[in-house]
Design a protein around this motif. Structure first.
Motif, short mmCIF file in Angstrom:
data_model
loop_
_atom_site.label_atom_id
_atom_site.label_comp_id
_atom_site.label_asym_id
_atom_site.label_seq_id
_atom_site.Cartn_x
_atom_site.Cartn_y
_atom_site.Cartn_z
N LEU A 142 -9.10 -0.75 3.12
CA LEU A 142 -7.67 -0.61 2.86
C LEU A 142 -7.32 -1.14 1.47
O LEU A 142 -6.54 -0.53 0.74
CB LEU A 142 -6.86 -1.35 3.93
N ALA A 143 -7.91 -2.28 1.08
CA ALA A 143 -7.64 -2.86 -0.24
C ALA A 143 -8.08 -1.92 -1.35
O ALA A 143 -7.35 -1.71 -2.33
CB ALA A 143 -8.35 -4.21 -0.36
N GLN A 144 -9.27 -1.33 -1.23
CA GLN A 144 -9.76 -0.42 -2.26
C GLN A 144 -8.90 0.83 -2.32
O GLN A 144 -8.60 1.33 -3.42
CB GLN A 144 -11.22 -0.05 -1.96
N MET A 145 -8.50 1.34 -1.18
CA MET A 145 -7.65 2.52 -1.14
C MET A 145 -6.31 2.24 -1.81
O MET A 145 -5.83 3.03 -2.63
CB MET A 145 -7.44 2.94 0.32
N GLU A 146 -5.71 1.10 -1.49
CA GLU A 146 -4.42 0.76 -2.07
C GLU A 146 -4.53 0.56 -3.58
O GLU A 146 -3.67 1.01 -4.34
CB GLU A 146 -3.87 -0.50 -1.42
N LEU A 147 -5.59 -0.11 -4.03
CA LEU A 147 -5.79 -0.32 -5.46
C LEU A 147 -5.86 0.99 -6.21
O LEU A 147 -5.19 1.19 -7.24
CB LEU A 147 -7.08 -1.13 -5.67
N LYS A 148 -6.62 1.95 -5.71
CA LYS A 148 -6.76 3.23 -6.37
C LYS A 148 -5.47 4.05 -6.35
O LYS A 148 -5.07 4.63 -7.37
CB LYS A 148 -7.89 4.03 -5.71
N LEU A 149 -4.81 4.09 -5.21
CA LEU A 149 -3.62 4.95 -5.08
C LEU A 149 -2.44 4.41 -5.88
O LEU A 149 -1.72 5.17 -6.52
CB LEU A 149 -3.24 5.10 -3.61
N VAL A 150 -2.23 3.11 -5.86
CA VAL A 150 -1.12 2.55 -6.63
C VAL A 150 -1.37 2.71 -8.12
O VAL A 150 -0.48 3.11 -8.88
CB VAL A 150 -0.89 1.07 -6.27
N LEU A 151 -2.60 2.40 -8.56
CA LEU A 151 -2.92 2.54 -9.98
C LEU A 151 -2.76 3.98 -10.43
O LEU A 151 -2.14 4.25 -11.47
CB LEU A 151 -4.35 2.05 -10.24
N ALA A 152 -3.26 4.93 -9.65
CA ALA A 152 -3.14 6.34 -10.02
C ALA A 152 -1.68 6.79 -10.03
O ALA A 152 -1.26 7.54 -10.92
CB ALA A 152 -3.95 7.20 -9.05
N THR A 153 -0.90 6.34 -9.09
CA THR A 153 0.52 6.71 -9.03
C THR A 153 1.27 6.20 -10.24
O THR A 153 2.06 6.92 -10.87
CB THR A 153 1.16 6.16 -7.75
N VAL A 154 1.04 4.95 -10.60
CA VAL A 154 1.74 4.36 -11.75
C VAL A 154 1.32 5.05 -13.04
O VAL A 154 2.18 5.44 -13.86
CB VAL A 154 1.45 2.84 -11.82
N LEU A 155 0.02 5.24 -13.24
CA LEU A 155 -0.45 5.78 -14.51
C LEU A 155 -0.13 7.26 -14.68
O LEU A 155 0.00 7.75 -15.81
CB LEU A 155 -1.96 5.57 -14.64
N SER A 156 0.01 7.99 -13.59
CA SER A 156 0.30 9.43 -13.71
C SER A 156 1.79 9.70 -13.87
O SER A 156 2.17 10.78 -14.35
CB SER A 156 -0.24 10.18 -12.48
#
Length: 462
Positions: A401-415
């Motif tokens: 869950l931590a890895q999933m959240e890290l990737k999704l939040v980072l991708a959402t913010v940067l895109s």
């Protein structure tokens, strides 16, 4: 028997150095002593052996329980935060039972349902900032992570209880937000309740108020049909052991606080570091944004988490300054000794893999102080060379869950958002409770929108 070498400073000075500057302490000990050393920082003079050698770490994490045990009691300093029935503090059969009850809630298929929720919550928080506004990344990421915990884990999405939990849990985490405040965990003598205006008295009051809200939620949930709900609390409440018994209210409360402590703070810190590194190195940011954009305007969250360069960026973030700096302790049982790296370790000694130093080994990670995501595209590291979530039977249960959240939040913010790093000097790590966090909140500026975020922000009942 001879213990591994220890730093030259007396025990009281070592502990003070460890509490005030854990990175400085570990790096100094490494220079003096090498791959294995005796750290005089434990409770009541208990010897602690720190190892950063991958073979040594593998040996302590994979040995049979007759040779090494992993008792939860050695994590007693966390008891005020997570209670007596947390999986982190349990031993033996109780630990095995609790872990088996928790594991189904973090299965990959279960996590799939949280993807859109995580992306939407990231947009909800970031959408509050206006163009040209300055903000601190860590509080923003902490709010996103807290909302994920409350909605995906606690299953509370709106209303007075939701607002109270959001406010009180933020207060609870802030009690250990600096090196000075963290001393309350490492020096129990400071845990004196001198009334509601004293630091520890205020902590106990906030914890009591959170307990009331959690127990009320559990009570309400026990009277409902939760079969269609996918939040982790509902899944934990439906889990039963081999004898058909489920978790008690106290066990559920302690596990919820464990997930709050272990998942909320750590993920917020990792996200803050990820934003810092990607905006400090424009070439990394450009490559990452290009990879995310290749998925189109409305990518499926499961597509996002499989992106190779995004995964490499997140792994390098977790490598450089891992939030957890040590593995769960192993203990040499009574009437035995344990042979490790040329030393016969006596009974009662605690052995810990030093995650931070393992991630800084130049023979494994050339130029270890440099942020180089490419190293994770060029090589597959073993579970004892790269271990941000620990290892063995005590590996972090919420790692997926931590890895999933890290990737999704980072991708959402940067895109969706064009950010600028406003920090003028390099940001260093400092102690935050038992973890490492940026010494500043990481000041950033919202320079503009990359695209108009599309969001389904209606409250989602998970």
């Amino acid at each position: 028997m001879t213990l591994p070498p220890t730093p030259k400073a007396p025990a009281w000075m070592q502990k003070a150095h460890w509490v005030a500057n854990p990175v400085g302490y570990m790096e100094s000990a490494k220079r003096q002593c090498g791959d294995i050393f005796t750290a005089k920082v434990g409770p009541q003079g208990t010897p602690l052996i720190y190892i950063d050698n991958p073979q040594g770490i593998q040996q302590i994490l994979t040995k049979d329980t007759k040779e090494l045990t992993a008792p939860g009691s050695v994590n007693g300093l966390l008891q005020p935060l997570i209670g007596d029935y947390s999986v982190i503090l349990l031993d033996g059969a109780s630990h095995k039972r609790q872990r088996q009850l928790l594991m189904p809630s973090f299965h990959g298929e279960r996590l799939r349902s949280y993807g859109d929720l995580i992306c939407n919550l990231a947009q909800q928080v970031m959408g509050r900032f206006s163009v040209d506004a300055s903000f601190f990344a860590r509080p923003a990421m902490q709010e996103i992570s807290l909302l994920v915990i409350l909605q995906a884990v606690f299953g509370v999405t709106q209303g007075e209880r939701y607002e109270r939990l959001k406010d009180l849990t933020s207060q609870l985490m802030d009690f250990f937000s600096s090196t000075a405040k963290s001393s309350f965990l490492f020096f129990p003598i400071l845990q004196q309740n001198l009334g509601p205006w004293s630091p520890w008295g205020r902590f106990l009051h906030v914890r009591e108020e959170i307990d009331k809200l959690i127990y009320a939620e559990i009570s309400d949930r026990r009277q409902q049909d939760n079969s269609q709900r996918t939040d982790i609390l509902s899944l934990m409440m439906s889990a039963t052991d081999e004898s058909g018994e489920g978790m008690s209210d106290r066990e559920l409360r302690d596990e919820l606080l464990t997930l709050l402590f272990a998942g909320h703070e750590t993920t917020a810190t990792s996200l803050s570091w990820a934003l810092y590194w990607t905006h400090r190195y424009p070439s990394v940011l450009a490559q990452l944004q290009e990879e995310i954009a290749s998925l189109g305007d409305h990518p499926d969250p499961m597509q996002i988490i499989r992106l190779p360069y995004l995964s490499a960026v997140c792994n390098e973030t977790l490598r450089l300054y891992p939030v957890a700096i040590l593995t769960f302790p192993r203990v040499v049982p009574e009437n035995t000794s344990f042979h490790l790296m040329g030393y016969d370790i006596p009974a009662g000694t605690l052995l810990m893999g030093c995650i931070y130093l393992a991630h800084q080994r130049e023979d494994i990670y050339p130029q270890p102080k440099q942020f180089q995501p490419e190293r994770f595209l060029e090589r597959q590291f073993s579970a004892y060379e790269f271990l941000p979530f620990g290892g063995g039977v005590r590996r972090c249960i919420g790692a997926a869950l931590a890895q999933m959240e890290l990737k999704l939040v980072l991708a959402t913010v940067l895109s969706n958002y064009q950010l600028v790093l406003a920090e003028k000097k390099p940001v260093r790590p400092q102690r935050r409770g038992v973890t490492l966090a940026p010494e500043t909140g990481i000041r950033m500026k919202l320079a503009g929108l990359r695209k108009q975020p599309s969001s389904t922000l209606a409250a989602t009942r998970v």
